[in-house]
Design an enzyme around this catalytic site. Structure first.
Site, PDB file in Angstrom:
ATOM      1  N   HIS A   1      85.683  42.245  81.940  1.00  0.00           N
ATOM      2  CA  HIS A   1      85.162  43.213  83.037  1.00  0.00           C
ATOM      3  C   HIS A   1      84.820  44.416  82.618  1.00  0.00           C
ATOM      4  O   HIS A   1      85.518  44.932  81.772  1.00  0.00           O
ATOM      5  CB  HIS A   1      86.126  43.187  84.262  1.00  0.00           C
TER       6      HIS A   1
ATOM      7  N   TYR B   1      83.599  46.300  95.487  1.00  0.00           N
ATOM      8  CA  TYR B   1      84.513  45.262  94.602  1.00  0.00           C
ATOM      9  C   TYR B   1      84.224  45.101  93.443  1.00  0.00           C
ATOM     10  O   TYR B   1      83.176  45.365  92.633  1.00  0.00           O
ATOM     11  CB  TYR B   1      84.038  43.606  95.060  1.00  0.00           C
TER      12      TYR B   1
ATOM     13  N   HIS C   1      81.596  38.550  95.327  1.00  0.00           N
ATOM     14  CA  HIS C   1      82.558  38.433  96.001  1.00  0.00           C
ATOM     15  C   HIS C   1      82.624  38.182  97.466  1.00  0.00           C
ATOM     16  O   HIS C   1      83.383  38.894  98.019  1.00  0.00           O
ATOM     17  CB  HIS C   1      83.407  39.809  95.618  1.00  0.00           C
TER      18      HIS C   1
ATOM     19  N   HIS D   1      89.553  30.586  86.845  1.00  0.00           N
ATOM     20  CA  HIS D   1      89.793  32.048  87.547  1.00  0.00           C
ATOM     21  C   HIS D   1      90.873  32.598  86.652  1.00  0.00           C
ATOM     22  O   HIS D   1      91.881  31.850  86.576  1.00  0.00           O
ATOM     23  CB  HIS D   1      90.200  31.989  89.036  1.00  0.00           C
TER      24      HIS D   1
ATOM     25  N   ASP E   1      96.180  38.662  88.451  1.00  0.00           N
ATOM     26  CA  ASP E   1      97.052  38.113  89.375  1.00  0.00           C
ATOM     27  C   ASP E   1      97.195  36.676  89.045  1.00  0.00           C
ATOM     28  O   ASP E   1      97.322  35.743  89.673  1.00  0.00           O
ATOM     29  CB  ASP E   1      96.938  38.396  90.788  1.00  0.00           C
TER      30      ASP E   1
HETATM   31 MG    MG Z   1      85.621  36.389  91.626  1.00  0.00          MG
END
Ligand code: MG
Length: 409
Positions: free
Chosen positions: A126, A162, A215, A315, A319
């Protein structure tokens, strides 16, 4: 005498200040244990209760070899089933049983799944920032480290956008009046995002693969406009253009734009993603393994996608525990329809708590060749990283429009 489950318990730890839940399945062999990821960082305490009060008593004494039957037994044991709390609890046990099977066989889990079809998994990282040049500077730094796929997100000035540092989850811990950390206007964002990508193609060139995550933040007509406006910049994929509540709008989105679509990190039930796959309305399936119940359902999903030309993009945010990342990676290197892997770099504390983590090198994630997931858990050290204090135990306060109405995450 078959090896059986002696006890199932949870380890709660936050070495990166993110609430992780890891399940440990202890067996009748004192030296043989397995680890699974049950991380649902917004509701970790509910998952721990589901594992220790319901799955542990249900599954004690069961043969560790019977992964499929244990999954099916635990899945229906609540009668009302699926959903992120129960699926994460199930995932913790499921992944731990695959770890145990690998340790018994002396093989990494990807060998149990048919063996490697690639050496390592290309990842995307990212890059975000307060303005266009901060985003491209950060993207360039990742590219210089060998990364060939980068997700770009830019802050809408004065708004909780986001994927950027303005996002409320890093600032706002209590629901309350509108501030730059909980205010968001979809149209402002949808005008800005295409300008970011025009800037990025000019600055970064054509070879790097660029990705973007909406998102679920905009209504369906705006998502369609944004998809069309982003087409000239040749994205690798556009993610979560719509919330799971609006999946019927994917037919219109697909017809409106040729942009590659990724969807699904919020899916928790096979019926959520089935129409998108069998109607070929998406190009990449974005599922969080522990939220659908672990490796067992995910490998079936990957096989289903293969027959419809849909590629995997599991994903892989912060987390996810290192065990969850290792499970993603076992699928990444063993399925033929792999697309890309999202990855978030481990901090030093995480590497210390979880010796044996997968390694990022040359823009790819390399799996451990040790049996099972190849990862241990230093429980003494894990206990030194308790969950951070939070008024809602990790739950997110709402993002709101100027009129006060709630925006989806
Ligand atoms: Mg996403």
């Amino acid at each position: 005498m078959s090896v059986s489950i002696r006890r199932i318990r949870c380890i709660a730890t936050a070495p990166a200040d993110i609430r992780l839940v890891v399940v440990k399945v202890e067996t009748s062999e004192p030296e043989l244990n397995g680890l699974g990821c049950a991380t649902f960082t917004q509701r970790p305490l509910a998952v721990i209760e589901a594992v220790e009060k319901y799955l542990d008593p249900l599954l004690r004494g069961r043969a560790v070899s019977e992964i499929e039957d244990i999954w099916q037994t635990a899945y229906v044991s609540s009668y009302w089933r699926s959903g992120p709390v129960l699926n994460n609890a199930l995932s913790g046990v499921d992944m731990a049983l695959w770890d145990i099977k690998g340790r018994q066989a002396g093989m990494p889990v990807y060998d149990l799944l048919g063996g490697r079809t690639r050496m390592a998994a290309p990842v995307y990282l990212h890059a975000s920032g307060r303005d266009f040049s901060e985003v491209t500077d950060r993207a360039r730094a990742l590219m210089e480290d060998g990364c060939r796929h980068v997700r770009l997100q830019v802050e809408v000035p004065g708004q909780a956008t986001y994927g950027t540092e303005s996002d409320l989850h890093t600032h706002q811990t209590v629901d309350g009046p509108l501030t730059p950390h909980n205010l968001f206007e979809p149209a402002d964002y949808a005008r800005l995002a295409p300008q970011l990508f025009e800037h990025a193609r000019n600055e970064l060139g054509d070879e790097v693969e660029l990705l973007h995550d909406i998102h679920e933040r905009v209504p369906a007509p705006l998502a369609m406009q944004l998809a069309k406006d982003l087409e000239p910049y040749r994205l690798f994929f556009l993610e979560d253009a719509l919330p799971p509540e609006d999946i019927s709008s994917f037919r219109n989105l697909r017809a409106a734009s040729s942009i590659p679509l990724a969807m699904g990190e919020l899916f928790t039930n096979v019926n959520d993603y089935l129409p998108l796959i069998n109607e070929q309305l998406i190009d990449f399936i974005r599922v969080h393994l522990s939220d659908i119940g672990g490796l067992t359902p995910a490998r079936k999903l990957a096989a289903l996608c293969e027959y419809f030309g849909v590629r995997t993009a599991w994903h892989g945010p912060g987390d996810t525990s290192p065990i969850g990342h290792a499970a993603n990676l076992a699928l990444d290197v063993s399925v033929s329809n792999f697309g890309i892997q999202e990855f978030t770099t481990f901090n030093q504390a995480t590497l210390d708590v979880f010796p044996g983590c997968p390694v990022l090198k040359d823009g790819m994630l390399w799996p451990s060749e040790s049996p099972g997931w190849g990862i241990e858990l230093n429980e003494g050290l894990a206990a030194k990283f308790p969950y951070p204090e939070h008024p809602y135990n990790g739950a997110w306060p709402a993002v709101r429009r100027r009129d006060g109405s709630v925006v989806k995450p």
